[in-house]
Design a protein around this motif. Structure first.
Motif, PDB file in Angstrom:
ATOM      1  N   PHE A  83       1.059  -1.335   0.161  1.00 18.48           N
ATOM      2  CA  PHE A  83       0.057   0.011  -0.021  1.00 18.48           C
ATOM      3  C   PHE A  83       0.823   1.133  -0.151  1.00 18.48           C
ATOM      4  O   PHE A  83       0.554   2.228   0.569  1.00 18.48           O
ATOM      5  CB  PHE A  83      -0.824  -0.037   1.165  1.00 18.48           C
ATOM      6  N   GLY A  84       2.092   1.115  -0.675  1.00 21.77           N
ATOM      7  CA  GLY A  84       3.005   2.215  -0.551  1.00 21.77           C
ATOM      8  C   GLY A  84       2.526   3.333  -1.565  1.00 21.77           C
ATOM      9  O   GLY A  84       3.207   4.406  -1.700  1.00 21.77           O
ATOM     10  N   TRP A  85       1.504   2.922  -2.164  1.00 24.17           N
ATOM     11  CA  TRP A  85       1.168   4.024  -3.029  1.00 24.17           C
ATOM     12  C   TRP A  85       0.463   5.235  -2.413  1.00 24.17           C
ATOM     13  O   TRP A  85       0.029   6.218  -2.921  1.00 24.17           O
ATOM     14  CB  TRP A  85      -0.091   3.533  -4.206  1.00 24.17           C
ATOM     15  N   GLN A  86      -0.062   5.067  -1.209  1.00 20.81           N
ATOM     16  CA  GLN A  86      -0.879   5.793  -0.611  1.00 20.81           C
ATOM     17  C   GLN A  86      -0.174   7.256  -0.124  1.00 20.81           C
ATOM     18  O   GLN A  86       1.202   7.297  -0.045  1.00 20.81           O
ATOM     19  CB  GLN A  86      -1.559   5.289   0.672  1.00 20.81           C
ATOM     20  N   GLU A  87      -0.773   8.229   0.191  1.00 16.45           N
ATOM     21  CA  GLU A  87      -0.322   9.559   0.387  1.00 16.45           C
ATOM     22  C   GLU A  87       1.113   9.358   1.347  1.00 16.45           C
ATOM     23  O   GLU A  87       1.902  10.183   1.018  1.00 16.45           O
ATOM     24  CB  GLU A  87      -1.270  10.560   0.832  1.00 16.45           C
ATOM     25  N   GLN A  88       0.802   8.841   2.412  1.00 15.14           N
ATOM     26  CA  GLN A  88       1.768   9.084   3.339  1.00 15.14           C
ATOM     27  C   GLN A  88       2.089   7.733   4.305  1.00 15.14           C
ATOM     28  O   GLN A  88       1.037   7.009   4.318  1.00 15.14           O
ATOM     29  CB  GLN A  88       1.917  10.064   4.332  1.00 15.14           C
ATOM     30  N   LYS A  89       3.176   7.410   4.887  1.00 15.10           N
ATOM     31  CA  LYS A  89       3.065   6.052   5.851  1.00 15.10           C
ATOM     32  C   LYS A  89       2.573   6.211   6.720  1.00 15.10           C
ATOM     33  O   LYS A  89       2.619   7.396   7.523  1.00 15.10           O
ATOM     34  CB  LYS A  89       4.447   5.986   5.804  1.00 15.10           C
TER      35      LYS A  89
END
Length: 514
Positions: A274-280
């Motif tokens: 899910f590294g595509w999301q806006e931030q960690k």
């Protein structure tokens, strides 16, 4: 943006108690300075004028939008638009803008037309587009002649159902007619009990016939009647306007209570999947009714909060117009709603330096329609921008995605007045100051109230009115001046018994800095 924070919810609850208490609880005239009451009443009266202008007298159906001079209403409408007109009529009556006779006549006309509209009979749900002039289901788009594949939307039917609940309580003489429509609506048709392992979710909606292009999944979640063709996506984020349908479906016993916990706060922190999301995200995993939930949050403006998909105000706060989320959920919505408002204000006034704030999907000052928001507050890494240039904010994702634009220079910010109105319960003084500037300094005000959007740098105004946005303004003002009366109309004992315990149990990782 990747600073590490501890989860501090228990220690900040006391500090934010006053912030999280809706100001409307102290309203009813005496809770506001006289000047503020008069201002809000003026806004409501002018906003109501736009809704009257866009509503067909014979059918009682509002158009989707109308030009800024209150001419040329559109030739299409939706269940949400119709629902918004219904609750706006109730608010106009309760504020004394119209009398009880006119309100009852208007409500009667609309309910009678709704009873005659073509629906998906097995589910009792309404199609997404009708003609305001005669109530016919649209199969071609009025402006272009393009084919319309008749669709039934989960969230649009949710907002119409919400309005029918309001009318049934607010106008007892029409209770039978409103409940006849409401009771026929079966939200189990939208609900996928096997969306993910151990999790059920609402689909976006369905077509009765294959749409011809795009993705569609044949099926029948209700188990009766012929198959339909579902969207390939679910409503799977918690901070979403679509949660109104989940609330109603659970309260009606049509979908399971566990569905309330099935949506994502943020996407999980699972390597780079899910590294595509806006931030960690940062958060803890908790369990509710046997559902394992990652209570993730994003960092912004010194706070931690649960984001929406696109970072817009209406995703976060539109359901709060009807469900007392902040009151019932002091460890969840009671923190996240004021945090969202402060984040939107901080973005407009501090980070981007627009001088104004409030960002939500609305008319495009330079075209027709666009989605606006604060991208930092959206899960989608290419979510809703706050300016006309669609400035992308990309702070990267540790170990998965490099930052490409962590500190952008923002352009011509597009502020949407209805987004500011939604913030009234949480920062009323800032809202009224913001709106006064939009009206007096930028001229973003016309015969139907605030125009739908304004690009504050260039002063370019989207001089039109959208039915949905105007009805959100009416609801927000009604709640502010009438002690949350729309919530009182919407919530009955059955609804509270079903929903309040679910909301009370929920613990977000939100950290609000007062």
């Amino acid at each position: 943006m990747r600073s590490r924070f501890r989860i501090l919810v228990p220690t900040v609850l006391a500090a934010v108690a006053l912030v999280a208490t809706p100001l409307a609880a102290h309203a009813g005239g005496g809770g506001h300075p006289d000047g503020d009451v008069a201002t809000l009443e003026r806004y409501a009266a002018d906003t109501w004028a736009s809704l009257v202008a866009m509503t067909d007298e014979a059918t009682g159906l509002p158009s989707d939008n109308i030009e800024g001079d209150l001419s040329a209403p559109s030739a299409y409408t939706s269940p949400t638009n119709i629902g918004g007109y219904l609750w706006s009529t109730v608010v106009a009556r309760d504020l004394g803008i119209i009398d009880r006779h006119e309100a009852r006549d208007r409500l009667t006309t609309t309910l009678s037309t709704l009873a005659s509209l073509e629906k998906h009979e097995p589910s009792g749900m309404f199609y997404n587009w009708y003609s305001p002039a005669d109530g016919s289901k649209l199969t071609t788009w009025p402006d272009s002649g393009d084919v319309v594949h008749p669709f039934l939307s989960t969230v649009d039917n949710g907002w119409l159902a919400a309005a029918l609940r309001v009318v049934a309580k607010a106008e007892p003489s029409l209770k039978r007619e409103a409940l006849a429509l409401y009771d026929a609506m079966d939200f189990s048709w939208f609900h996928d009990l096997s969306a993910r392992e151990g999790v059920s979710l609402n689909r976006g909606g369905f077509w009765v016939d294959p749409p011809g292009d795009g993705c569609a999944v044949p099926g029948n979640y209700a188990g009766s009647g012929p198959d339909v063709y579902y969207t390939c996506h679910w409503y799977d984020t918690t901070v979403s306007e679509a949660r109104i349908a989940t609330y109603i479906g659970i309260a009606n016993g049509q979908i399971p209570a566990t569905a309330y916990y099935g949506t994502y706060r943020t996407m999980p922190d699972q390597g780079c999947d899910f590294g595509w999301q806006e931030q960690k995200p940062v958060g803890e995993t908790r369990e509710y009714l046997g559902v394992s939930v990652f209570e993730g949050t994003y960092e912004y403006a010194g706070m931690r909060l649960v984001p929406s998909w696109g970072g817009s105000m209406f995703e976060a706060l539109m359901p709060d117009l009807f469900v007392p989320e902040a009151e019932w959920g002091p460890r969840s919505w009671g923190l996240n709603h004021p945090a969202t408002v402060e984040a939107q204000r901080w973005h407009g006034m501090e980070e981007a330096g627009y001088g104004y704030w409030g960002f939500s999907p609305a008319s495009d000052p330079f075209a027709s329609y666009r989605e606006y928001g604060v991208e930092h507050l959206g899960i989608s890494s290419d979510g809703y921008a706050s300016d006309a240039e669609s400035t992308d904010v990309d702070t990267g994702y540790e170990g998965c995605r490099d930052a490409t634009n962590p500190d952008p220079a923002f352009g011509d910010g597009v502020v949407t007045p209805h987004a500011a109105f939604l913030a009234l319960p949480y920062d009323e003084d800032a809202v009224l100051e913001n709106l006064a500037g939009l009206e007096n300094d930028l001229g973003a005000y016309g015969p139907g109230g605030f125009y739908d959007a304004v690009a504050v740098g260039s002063g370019t105004i989207a001089d039109r009115y959208l039915s949905l946005d105007q009805s959100m303004i009416m609801a927000a003002i009604g709640n502010a001046l009438l002690d949350d009366r729309l919530k009182d109309y919407f919530v009955d004992k059955r609804f509270e018994r079903a929903i309040r315990p679910l909301v009370e149990a929920q613990v977000f990782g939100t950290v609000l800095v007062p």
